[in-house]
Design a protein around this motif. Structure first.
Motif, PDB file in Angstrom:
ATOM      1  N   PHE A   2     -10.116 -15.544  23.169  1.00 28.38           N
ATOM      2  CA  PHE A   2      -9.972 -15.633  24.613  1.00 28.38           C
ATOM      3  C   PHE A   2     -10.048 -14.222  25.201  1.00 28.38           C
ATOM      4  O   PHE A   2      -9.654 -13.246  24.553  1.00 28.38           O
ATOM      5  CB  PHE A   2      -8.659 -16.318  24.969  1.00 28.38           C
ATOM      6  CG  PHE A   2      -8.629 -17.756  24.508  1.00 28.38           C
ATOM      7  CD1 PHE A   2      -8.979 -18.769  25.374  1.00 28.38           C
ATOM      8  CD2 PHE A   2      -8.290 -18.069  23.197  1.00 28.38           C
ATOM      9  CE1 PHE A   2      -8.984 -20.090  24.940  1.00 28.38           C
ATOM     10  CE2 PHE A   2      -8.289 -19.380  22.761  1.00 28.38           C
ATOM     11  CZ  PHE A   2      -8.650 -20.392  23.634  1.00 28.38           C
ATOM     12  N   VAL A   3     -10.577 -14.138  26.400  1.00 28.49           N
ATOM     13  CA  VAL A   3     -10.948 -12.848  26.967  1.00 28.49           C
ATOM     14  C   VAL A   3     -10.411 -12.715  28.386  1.00 28.49           C
ATOM     15  O   VAL A   3     -10.408 -13.684  29.158  1.00 28.49           O
ATOM     16  CB  VAL A   3     -12.489 -12.707  26.991  1.00 28.49           C
ATOM     17  CG1 VAL A   3     -12.904 -11.399  27.651  1.00 28.49           C
ATOM     18  CG2 VAL A   3     -13.052 -12.796  25.573  1.00 28.49           C
ATOM     19  N   ARG A   4      -9.963 -11.504  28.710  1.00 25.34           N
ATOM     20  CA  ARG A   4      -9.631 -11.150  30.082  1.00 25.34           C
ATOM     21  C   ARG A   4     -10.550 -10.019  30.505  1.00 25.34           C
ATOM     22  O   ARG A   4     -10.711  -9.028  29.782  1.00 25.34           O
ATOM     23  CB  ARG A   4      -8.167 -10.720  30.210  1.00 25.34           C
ATOM     24  CG  ARG A   4      -7.780 -10.311  31.646  1.00 25.34           C
ATOM     25  CD  ARG A   4      -6.284 -10.055  31.805  1.00 25.34           C
ATOM     26  NE  ARG A   4      -5.803  -8.993  30.937  1.00 25.34           N
ATOM     27  CZ  ARG A   4      -4.946  -9.195  29.935  1.00 25.34           C
ATOM     28  NH1 ARG A   4      -4.499 -10.396  29.651  1.00 25.34           N
ATOM     29  NH2 ARG A   4      -4.534  -8.171  29.210  1.00 25.34           N
ATOM     30  N   THR A   5     -11.152 -10.155  31.673  1.00 23.88           N
ATOM     31  CA  THR A   5     -11.969  -9.066  32.208  1.00 23.88           C
ATOM     32  C   THR A   5     -11.310  -8.517  33.470  1.00 23.88           C
ATOM     33  O   THR A   5     -10.733  -9.267  34.260  1.00 23.88           O
ATOM     34  CB  THR A   5     -13.402  -9.523  32.540  1.00 23.88           C
ATOM     35  OG1 THR A   5     -13.377 -10.462  33.625  1.00 23.88           O
ATOM     36  CG2 THR A   5     -14.070 -10.152  31.322  1.00 23.88           C
ATOM     37  N   GLY A  35      -1.206 -10.811  19.282  1.00 23.81           N
ATOM     38  CA  GLY A  35      -2.446 -11.543  19.479  1.00 23.81           C
ATOM     39  C   GLY A  35      -3.608 -10.714  19.966  1.00 23.81           C
ATOM     40  O   GLY A  35      -4.689 -11.251  20.228  1.00 23.81           O
ATOM     41  N   TYR A  36      -3.431  -9.401  20.071  1.00 21.31           N
ATOM     42  CA  TYR A  36      -4.506  -8.517  20.545  1.00 21.31           C
ATOM     43  C   TYR A  36      -5.597  -8.390  19.485  1.00 21.31           C
ATOM     44  O   TYR A  36      -5.313  -8.169  18.310  1.00 21.31           O
ATOM     45  CB  TYR A  36      -3.919  -7.149  20.862  1.00 21.31           C
ATOM     46  CG  TYR A  36      -4.926  -6.075  21.207  1.00 21.31           C
ATOM     47  CD1 TYR A  36      -5.580  -6.084  22.430  1.00 21.31           C
ATOM     48  CD2 TYR A  36      -5.203  -5.042  20.310  1.00 21.31           C
ATOM     49  CE1 TYR A  36      -6.487  -5.084  22.751  1.00 21.31           C
ATOM     50  CE2 TYR A  36      -6.111  -4.051  20.626  1.00 21.31           C
ATOM     51  CZ  TYR A  36      -6.751  -4.078  21.848  1.00 21.31           C
ATOM     52  OH  TYR A  36      -7.648  -3.091  22.157  1.00 21.31           O
ATOM     53  N   ARG A  37      -6.875  -8.529  19.885  1.00 20.86           N
ATOM     54  CA  ARG A  37      -7.987  -8.445  18.954  1.00 20.86           C
ATOM     55  C   ARG A  37      -9.012  -7.375  19.301  1.00 20.86           C
ATOM     56  O   ARG A  37     -10.008  -7.241  18.597  1.00 20.86           O
ATOM     57  CB  ARG A  37      -8.698  -9.805  18.872  1.00 20.86           C
ATOM     58  CG  ARG A  37      -7.827 -10.928  18.378  1.00 20.86           C
ATOM     59  CD  ARG A  37      -7.216 -10.656  17.013  1.00 20.86           C
ATOM     60  NE  ARG A  37      -8.247 -10.575  15.991  1.00 20.86           N
ATOM     61  CZ  ARG A  37      -8.715 -11.620  15.320  1.00 20.86           C
ATOM     62  NH1 ARG A  37      -8.229 -12.841  15.559  1.00 20.86           N
ATOM     63  NH2 ARG A  37      -9.639 -11.471  14.398  1.00 20.86           N
ATOM     64  N   ALA A  59      -5.010 -18.297  24.164  1.00 17.34           N
ATOM     65  CA  ALA A  59      -4.847 -18.207  25.612  1.00 17.34           C
ATOM     66  C   ALA A  59      -3.421 -17.788  25.963  1.00 17.34           C
ATOM     67  O   ALA A  59      -3.187 -17.076  26.948  1.00 17.34           O
ATOM     68  CB  ALA A  59      -5.186 -19.551  26.259  1.00 17.34           C
ATOM     69  N   GLU A  60      -2.447 -18.222  25.157  1.00 20.21           N
ATOM     70  CA  GLU A  60      -1.058 -17.853  25.407  1.00 20.21           C
ATOM     71  C   GLU A  60      -0.837 -16.353  25.225  1.00 20.21           C
ATOM     72  O   GLU A  60      -0.143 -15.712  26.021  1.00 20.21           O
ATOM     73  CB  GLU A  60      -0.142 -18.629  24.470  1.00 20.21           C
ATOM     74  CG  GLU A  60       1.336 -18.342  24.704  1.00 20.21           C
ATOM     75  CD  GLU A  60       2.241 -19.105  23.759  1.00 20.21           C
ATOM     76  OE1 GLU A  60       3.456 -19.162  24.019  1.00 20.21           O
ATOM     77  OE2 GLU A  60       1.731 -19.646  22.752  1.00 20.21           O
ATOM     78  N   ALA A  61      -1.431 -15.772  24.184  1.00 21.38           N
ATOM     79  CA  ALA A  61      -1.308 -14.331  23.966  1.00 21.38           C
ATOM     80  C   ALA A  61      -1.924 -13.557  25.119  1.00 21.38           C
ATOM     81  O   ALA A  61      -1.380 -12.541  25.567  1.00 21.38           O
ATOM     82  CB  ALA A  61      -1.981 -13.941  22.648  1.00 21.38           C
ATOM     83  N   ARG A  62      -3.051 -14.045  25.603  1.00 24.02           N
ATOM     84  CA  ARG A  62      -3.690 -13.398  26.758  1.00 24.02           C
ATOM     85  C   ARG A  62      -2.788 -13.456  27.981  1.00 24.02           C
ATOM     86  O   ARG A  62      -2.609 -12.463  28.692  1.00 24.02           O
ATOM     87  CB  ARG A  62      -5.026 -14.077  27.048  1.00 24.02           C
ATOM     88  CG  ARG A  62      -5.783 -13.474  28.225  1.00 24.02           C
ATOM     89  CD  ARG A  62      -7.027 -14.292  28.533  1.00 24.02           C
ATOM     90  NE  ARG A  62      -6.674 -15.661  28.908  1.00 24.02           N
ATOM     91  CZ  ARG A  62      -7.547 -16.666  28.961  1.00 24.02           C
ATOM     92  NH1 ARG A  62      -8.822 -16.466  28.646  1.00 24.02           N
ATOM     93  NH2 ARG A  62      -7.153 -17.875  29.320  1.00 24.02           N
ATOM     94  N   GLN A  63      -2.204 -14.624  28.241  1.00 21.97           N
ATOM     95  CA  GLN A  63      -1.334 -14.777  29.397  1.00 21.97           C
ATOM     96  C   GLN A  63      -0.098 -13.893  29.291  1.00 21.97           C
ATOM     97  O   GLN A  63       0.304 -13.238  30.269  1.00 21.97           O
ATOM     98  CB  GLN A  63      -0.913 -16.242  29.555  1.00 21.97           C
ATOM     99  CG  GLN A  63      -0.003 -16.494  30.741  1.00 21.97           C
ATOM    100  CD  GLN A  63       0.365 -17.957  30.875  1.00 21.97           C
ATOM    101  OE1 GLN A  63      -0.221 -18.820  30.233  1.00 21.97           O
ATOM    102  NE2 GLN A  63       1.354 -18.241  31.717  1.00 21.97           N
TER     103      GLN A  63
END
Length: 203
Positions: A2-5, A35-37, A59-63
Motif C-alpha cells: 500500500f502506498v501514500r503519495t 510496516g514500512y517498506r 493499509a493499517e500500517a499506512r494509516q
C-alpha cells in the motif's frame, strides 16, 4: 503493498530545503514506523514540484504512520510548500527490473476509471501494458497504483537515467494508447520527475 503519495508544489528556489528535510528527518520518521517498506523522493526543479512516495505492508500500517507524519509535514516541507495533496493507493502491480539510480527519471501517468472497472484496469495493465513497458531500454521499475473506491490511479515508470526516459516517450505512448482503449481509462495527467531517492523492499 500500500502506498501514500504526497504531492507538493511551491517556490522552485526553495525546493532543496524540502528535499534535505525529507531525506533526513522525514526518512528517519518513516523508518521508525511498523510496516514500512521504503520510500522515494522525486522532483521537478524547474516548475517547483515534489512527489514523496512511501510504501507499506498493510493499509493499517499506512494509516497509523500517517497519524505521525501528518503533524510533521508542515515543518518538514517548510517554506517550500504552497500546495500539498495526500493520496492513498493499493499497489496492484509492482515490477522491479534493475536498481534505479539517483538522477534517473520517473514518468507518472495519472488515470481515472469507473470504480467497477478496477479489476479490468489491473488485468489490462498486467497482460497488455506491462509486457510492452518491459521492452523499453533503461526501464528500472514500473507499477500500477489504484484507489478502487475513487476510481483513480497512477502508472509509474522509473528509468535509470534521464536519456532513457526521453527515448522511451514514443514507446510508452503506444503502450498507453492500447491500454487505455482496452481498460476504459481516461488519462488526466502526465508528468516527469528527477529521481532524488528511491528504495523499496518487496521481499
Amino acid at each position: 503493498m500500500f502506498v501514500r503519495t504526497v504531492y507538493v508544489t511551491g517556490d522552485p528556489t526553495k525546493i532543496d530545503t524540502a528535499i534535505r528535510a525529507l531525506n533526513t528527518e522525514g526518512r528517519e520518521l518513516l523508518e521508525e514506523r511498523p510496516g514500512y517498506r521504503g520510500a522515494g523522493v522525486f522532483v521537478d526543479r524547474d516548475l517547483g514540484k515534489l512527489l514523496g512516495v512511501s510504501w507499506w505492508e498493510t493499509a493499517e500500517a499506512r494509516q497509523n504512520s500517517d497519524e505521525v507524519m501528518r503533524g510533521r509535514r508542515d515543518a518538514l516541507l517548510g517554506p517550500f510548500a504552497g500546495t500539498l495533496t495526500v493520496e492513498n493507493f493499493e499497489a496492484v502491480v509492482y515490477q522491479p527490473l534493475q536498481p534505479p539510480r539517483m538522477g534517473g527519471g520517473l514518468r507518472v501517468t495519472r488515470v481515472e476509471f469507473d470504480p467497477a472497472d478496477a479489476d479490468l484496469v489491473a488485468e489490462t495493465f498486467r497482460s497488455t501494458v506491462l509486457p510492452r513497458l518491459e521492452t523499453l531500454p533503461g526501464l528500472a521499475t514500473t507499477g500500477l497504483l489504484i484507489d478502487r473506491e475513487r476510481g483513480t490511479g497512477q502508472v509509474g515508470t522509473l528509468f535509470v537515467d534521464r536519456d532513457s526516459m526521453v527515448v522511451s516517450r514514443a514507446g510508452q505512448a503506444a503502450a498507453r494508447h492500447e491500454g487505455v482503449a482496452k481498460a476504459h481509462v481516461s488519462v488526466v495527467g502526465l508528468e516527469e520527475f528527477e529521481v532524488v531517492h528511491t528504495d523499496v523492499h518487496v521481499g
